[in-house]
Each structure stands twice: as C-alpha cells, then as structure tokens.
Scaffold this motif. Structure first.
Motif, PDB file in Angstrom:
ATOM      1  N   ARG A   1       2.826  -1.301  15.055  1.00  0.00           N
ATOM      2  CA  ARG A   1       4.194  -1.695  14.739  1.00  0.00           C
ATOM      3  C   ARG A   1       4.939  -0.491  14.174  1.00  0.00           C
ATOM      4  O   ARG A   1       4.371   0.270  13.386  1.00  0.00           O
TER       5      ARG A   1
ATOM      6  N   ASN B   1      -4.743  -6.447  13.047  1.00  0.00           N
ATOM      7  CA  ASN B   1      -3.575  -6.529  13.934  1.00  0.00           C
ATOM      8  C   ASN B   1      -2.699  -7.730  13.587  1.00  0.00           C
ATOM      9  O   ASN B   1      -1.469  -7.628  13.606  1.00  0.00           O
ATOM     10  N   PHE B   2      -3.325  -8.858  13.260  1.00  0.00           N
ATOM     11  CA  PHE B   2      -2.554 -10.038  12.861  1.00  0.00           C
ATOM     12  C   PHE B   2      -1.755  -9.742  11.592  1.00  0.00           C
ATOM     13  O   PHE B   2      -0.575 -10.072  11.495  1.00  0.00           O
ATOM     14  N   ALA B   3      -2.390  -9.105  10.607  1.00  0.00           N
ATOM     15  CA  ALA B   3      -1.703  -8.779   9.353  1.00  0.00           C
ATOM     16  C   ALA B   3      -0.543  -7.823   9.602  1.00  0.00           C
ATOM     17  O   ALA B   3       0.541  -8.005   9.048  1.00  0.00           O
TER      18      ALA B   3
ATOM     19  N   GLU C   1       1.201  -7.453  12.335  1.00  0.00           N
ATOM     20  CA  GLU C   1       2.262  -8.167  13.047  1.00  0.00           C
ATOM     21  C   GLU C   1       3.046  -9.113  12.151  1.00  0.00           C
ATOM     22  O   GLU C   1       4.242  -9.315  12.343  1.00  0.00           O
ATOM     23  N   THR C   2       2.378  -9.710  11.159  1.00  0.00           N
ATOM     24  CA  THR C   2       3.027 -10.757  10.357  1.00  0.00           C
ATOM     25  C   THR C   2       3.496 -10.285   8.985  1.00  0.00           C
ATOM     26  O   THR C   2       4.243 -11.005   8.325  1.00  0.00           O
ATOM     27  N   MET C   3       3.081  -9.101   8.557  1.00  0.00           N
ATOM     28  CA  MET C   3       3.485  -8.589   7.245  1.00  0.00           C
ATOM     29  C   MET C   3       4.980  -8.280   7.254  1.00  0.00           C
ATOM     30  O   MET C   3       5.517  -7.794   8.257  1.00  0.00           O
ATOM     31  N   SER C   4       5.639  -8.559   6.155  1.00  0.00           N
ATOM     32  CA  SER C   4       7.068  -8.261   6.082  1.00  0.00           C
ATOM     33  C   SER C   4       7.295  -6.758   6.141  1.00  0.00           C
ATOM     34  O   SER C   4       6.416  -5.963   5.781  1.00  0.00           O
ATOM     35  N   GLU C   5       8.456  -6.375   6.605  1.00  0.00           N
ATOM     36  CA  GLU C   5       8.786  -4.950   6.669  1.00  0.00           C
ATOM     37  C   GLU C   5       8.772  -4.324   5.277  1.00  0.00           C
ATOM     38  O   GLU C   5       8.323  -3.204   5.099  1.00  0.00           O
TER      39      GLU C   5
END
Length: 77
Positions: free
Chosen positions: A2, A52-54, A56-60
């Motif tokens: 990301r 990869n899941f973390a 993708e889902t972690m806030s910016e």
C-alpha cells in the motif's frame, strides 16, 4: 502493498517482509520502502496473509505513525 506519504510528502510503500517468527514458522514484519531505502517496524505477524490484511485495513494515520516510528528507529530523516 500500500502507498502512503510521510510527514514530508515522500511516497512510501507499506509491505509485508517475510521473516521467521516463533518456532521458526513463516511470518512477516511490517516494513516500508522508499526509492530503494527500506525500514522495518517492530510489528510482527504470524503469517504473510495476516500482515497483508493489516496493511490493507489499517488507517492511513496509523500507517503514517508506524512509518515515522520505523524511520526514527532506523535513523532515517
């Protein structure tokens, strides 16, 4: 993977770096890459999929905070 920008506006890629974790199992560490330079965080995951899941889902905001901590630990400005 990301893309995020640091506090100075430089583009970094957040990625899962494969490592060995407890009991020599395959896991991953949160890492950041910018123009060939790479810094790693202190965050380990039990699998590449979890990392990869973390990512993708972690806030910016959280990713930028982790990036700044990793840069500080590595002595990168």
């Amino acid at each position: 993977m990301r893309s995020i920008n640091d506090d100075h506006g430089r583009a970094w890629e957040a990625l899962a770096l494969p490592i060995k974790v407890a009991h020599l199992r395959d896991g991953a560490r949160l890492a950041f890459r910018h123009e060939g330079e790479q810094v790693t965080s202190a965050i380990d995951f039990n699998s590449i999929e979890a990392a990869n899941f973390a990512i993708e889902t972690m806030s910016e905001k959280e990713l930028r905070r982790r990036l700044e901590w990793a840069k500080t630990a590595a002595g990168v400005a």
